[in-house]
Write an enzyme that holds these catalytic residues in place. Sequence first.
Site, short mmCIF file in Angstrom:
data_model
loop_
_atom_site.label_atom_id
_atom_site.label_comp_id
_atom_site.label_asym_id
_atom_site.label_seq_id
_atom_site.Cartn_x
_atom_site.Cartn_y
_atom_site.Cartn_z
N ASP A 196 0.86 -1.19 0.00
CA ASP A 196 0.00 0.00 0.00
C ASP A 196 0.90 1.23 0.00
O ASP A 196 2.13 1.12 -0.04
CB ASP A 196 -0.95 -0.02 1.22
CG ASP A 196 -2.31 0.57 0.87
OD1 ASP A 196 -2.33 1.74 0.44
OD2 ASP A 196 -3.33 -0.12 0.99
N HIS A 266 -2.90 3.33 -4.42
CA HIS A 266 -2.27 2.72 -3.23
C HIS A 266 -0.86 2.20 -3.54
O HIS A 266 -0.47 1.13 -3.09
CB HIS A 266 -3.16 1.59 -2.68
CG HIS A 266 -4.41 2.09 -2.04
ND1 HIS A 266 -4.44 2.66 -0.79
CD2 HIS A 266 -5.69 2.13 -2.50
CE1 HIS A 266 -5.68 3.01 -0.49
NE2 HIS A 266 -6.46 2.71 -1.51
N GLU A 330 -10.05 2.93 -4.75
CA GLU A 330 -9.60 4.28 -4.37
C GLU A 330 -8.42 4.76 -5.23
O GLU A 330 -7.37 5.10 -4.70
CB GLU A 330 -9.21 4.28 -2.89
CG GLU A 330 -10.39 3.97 -1.99
CD GLU A 330 -10.04 3.90 -0.52
OE1 GLU A 330 -10.87 4.31 0.29
OE2 GLU A 330 -8.93 3.43 -0.18
#
Length: 555
Positions: A196, A266, A330
Amino acid sequence: MKFFTTLAAALLILCGCEHRKADFTAIIPLPLSIDSLEGEPFVLEDNMVIGYAEGLEDNATLLAEYVKEMTGITLTTKAGEGDIRLTLNEEQGHNPDGYNLLVTSQGVTICGNSPAGNFYGCQTLRKALPVKDAGQEGAKYRVDIPATQITDEPAFAYRGAHLDCSRHFFPAEFVKRYIDILALHNINNFHWHLTDDQGWRIEIKSLPELAEKGSVRKKTVIRKQWGTYDNKPHTGYYTQEQAKDIVAYAAKRHINVIPEIDMPGHMVAALHVYPELGCTGGPYEVWPTWGVATDVLCAGNPGTMDLIRNVLKEIVEVFPSHYIHIGGDECPRDRWRECKTCQAFATKMGFKGEKREAQLQNYIMSEAERYLAGFGREIIGWDEILEGDVSPTSTIMSWRGSDGGIEAARAAHKVIMTPNDYCYFDHYQSPDQEENNDKEPFGNCCYVPLEKVYELTPCPAELNEEESKYILGPQCNVWTEYIHTPEHVEYMLLPRLAALSESGWTKVKDFTDFERRLASLTRIYDTYDYCYRPRNEEAQKKMVDRINAGYEVKE
Ligand code: ACM
Ligand code: ZN
């Protein structure tokens, strides 16, 4: 009177003839059917034998360990016959995770529809045993196992639990302990979030700097006090040898390890190592704060797909899992809109209109999927990937509520249900959510108590019978932005995992009965010194003190 009772107890212990009773009606997840039979119980005692059929040696070894840990009784194992017999159902066509367990005065037989089914039968026997006293070494009592017939199988084939080891790194030994906890709850998939923005945690041998540099975060934001930092490095990654060892450890417990390499967002930790793969060229720091980073992989740079392929090539060597998770959540498109390279690539590919940037994301996910298909693997992606033209073989992990899962099942995608309002275990277990209090360890937000998790119906009522077939099962997620220590992870996981386990296994649920059975399960938690949220206020306070003490040692 008290004197005589104590004397009687002492005599019983001295002559080793105290008997305690096993209870199959007190376990989680509750088996499908438990029938009491006429006849004497089977008496389990030291030096009895677990006999196993071919392919079940590991189950026998683990069952012997569990019995020792639970009761102090030592059993031996051998191929063939025994007092406890582990066998396989030769008939085809049954639920592979199912088993039959038969207890007569002569012994116990656990017949699995597969080695995994047999293992769940072993877990059922283990969980029914009376636990030994604190500090007890060796066998101090025998166990009466009542004559019983159990027929069992889970409601869902997939029962998952996730752990984020990027935001905070947890040592390999703890990952194994986590897997032990999953096994206790009949969970069969461990979703391992390995990369991440805040840390790259898996060795890639052809790109050694990814882990060497990408795992080093110079500082970390203090809780949610944005802009304030602890100024302490946070580091750690798993070597491929360690990861393979964990995969093997999980496999013995019939748990598949699904690695997640989250892309194309990420990815700031990777951009720190390869700044040329970002739209702005960097420099980028391994991200010291939480949230959704605007910097993502440059979709137009051919080096991006090279990186992804090189990483995935090694990931499939380490992880035999049929499913590889490639994230997809995201991923802001701000940089792609402004980046000349991304825009030129979108034009070359014929991506048009307001979906132009969405098609860039879709391109990356599809290329990764195609690459993995070459190794016979399928992808899992977070529900955002539904916004692109995902291939029919991709599995959707529904996290922003259940709607993504419903849409995906209707479009004939396989679905794993992990709606955040039921399954995000970084959320609080208490309405008490003030910062810096000593009542409840820090959480991300929201209130997801045990009762709420128990309400989860992995297959939403909106789906018809045909659509329902696409729901593989439920999963809980433990994101670790605000969880730094193993004890804190355990506290967030337990006992909510017990509720999730029953959502994935038991067809007819009853919270009141679940709570009664939880009392037995928490005695097992105590046996292994697991940290959990007790129902009793005084015990809960002690557990919070234990977590806070863990933080003090760390700091
Ligand atoms: C997620 O929680 N971003 C999948
Ligand atoms: Zn770009």
